[in-house]
Design a protein around this motif. Sequence first.
Motif, PDB file in Angstrom:
ATOM      1  N   SER A   1       0.799  -1.225   0.000  1.00  0.00           N
ATOM      2  CA  SER A   1       0.000   0.000   0.000  1.00  0.00           C
ATOM      3  C   SER A   1       0.833   1.278   0.000  1.00  0.00           C
TER       4      SER A   1
ATOM      5  N   LYS B   1       3.626   4.414  -4.655  1.00  0.00           N
ATOM      6  CA  LYS B   1       2.646   4.823  -5.650  1.00  0.00           C
ATOM      7  C   LYS B   1       3.372   4.986  -6.988  1.00  0.00           C
ATOM      8  N   ASN B   2       3.366   3.941  -7.780  1.00  0.00           N
ATOM      9  CA  ASN B   2       4.003   3.990  -9.090  1.00  0.00           C
ATOM     10  C   ASN B   2       3.448   2.855  -9.954  1.00  0.00           C
TER      11      ASN B   2
ATOM     12  N   ASN C   1       4.622  -0.881  -9.128  1.00  0.00           N
ATOM     13  CA  ASN C   1       3.962  -1.459  -7.955  1.00  0.00           C
ATOM     14  C   ASN C   1       2.500  -1.762  -8.266  1.00  0.00           C
ATOM     15  N   ASP C   2       1.866  -0.899  -9.060  1.00  0.00           N
ATOM     16  CA  ASP C   2       0.481  -1.162  -9.461  1.00  0.00           C
ATOM     17  C   ASP C   2       0.381  -2.501 -10.188  1.00  0.00           C
TER      18      ASP C   2
ATOM     19  N   TYR D   1       9.845   2.611   4.379  1.00  0.00           N
ATOM     20  CA  TYR D   1       8.615   3.298   4.760  1.00  0.00           C
ATOM     21  C   TYR D   1       8.406   3.339   6.273  1.00  0.00           C
TER      22      TYR D   1
ATOM     23  N   TYR E   1      -0.226   5.453   5.774  1.00  0.00           N
ATOM     24  CA  TYR E   1       1.085   5.937   5.355  1.00  0.00           C
ATOM     25  C   TYR E   1       1.529   7.124   6.210  1.00  0.00           C
TER      26      TYR E   1
END
Length: 399
Positions: free
Chosen positions: A269, A272-273, A276-277, A351, A368
Amino acid sequence: MKVGLISDATGALAIYGAHILRSFMLGMEYATGAAGSAGEKFDITAVQENTFKIDDCEIIVYVRDDGSNPENTATVARELIDVQKVNVLIGTVSSGATATLQGIALESKIPLIVAPAAANDITGVNFNEYTFRVSRNNYQDAINECAYLTKTYKTFVQIAPDYAFGRGSAAAFRDACTLDGATFVADDIFAPLDTADFTTYMEQIANSGAESYIVSWAGGGFVPLMQSAKDQGVTETMALGATFIDNTLMPVWYGNAVGSTSGILYHYSAPKNPINDFLVENTKPRYGVNPDLFDADGMNAAILLVEAIKATAGDVNGDALKGVMEGMTFEGPKGTIYIRPEDHVAIQDMYILKLVNVTDPDANFYEYVDTTRPEPPCLLPEALKDRCGTLPYGTLSGQ
């Protein structure tokens, strides 16, 4: 080209080997543009080969299970090199088994891409020019975690498994947290990886007087360790300092820690790229679960491999491949990965997340908080110190 992928499908760390087996194949599919000959879902119990293509170049991936046993690792590695004539090795889960793999790769002068083993030694005292990692090292974990942990607590004790990963992790946490102002009030505690009864160890932790206890562990030992911590009253009197772990064990280990904030090397989660999607969109439909802790490592290993083949225009000689991998930058599910030329450490995003639940059926447990990009010191042995150049040189001395 021929590639040997070694992972753990049946041993003590098979829970993590599964992450690599599926994500490496998804990474190859992403990087080459099509699924391999084994189909959209790879099952090591059904097939041990998978062929991909870049233009007219075939990449045959031979998969072997080492059960996280260094003797098995050596046996399958030599079979892959001597019989299958592989040009590159990928693996493995256990840091101790990876050390064995390093020596064999060096002897054969073929590149080894390390995923997901984390021991500092791999690109530290055991460094050789044919070893490259896409996994983080223990020191990166510690930098990521200590920056936040030491804002709340100042005195620590720690427990870790008694093998390369655990000892490297303990040394890194002692180093990184000390640099952030912490004090370790007792000697580090090491227990065998197969420990089932942690009573004696937890008594030592309870009597240490520390505010927080740091735990580095890999495998099923999490459950009896935390049960013993509860039985000995440790969980009531001391704060747990540990990075968040895989989706399967999070509800067991962190069930009483909802609301806490900690570091993690990857959760599906967080990034965001588009890469990764792709990983997220293809893992659950095929494998029944969302990507887990080490899925990014497996995918990164595949992407590094394919990018290296492209950079050499198909030259699969070991020296040609290592020449382009050293200093390479590529995009993966965690964003930009940089293979540091001095020591072949993979500089990558990590992260900080807040645990908001442990019950979500999709393992969507977190909120996040932040992205970090830890840059550890160069940990090469004294004889290779000149390779470190202008990088800070580390000794893992706690100083």
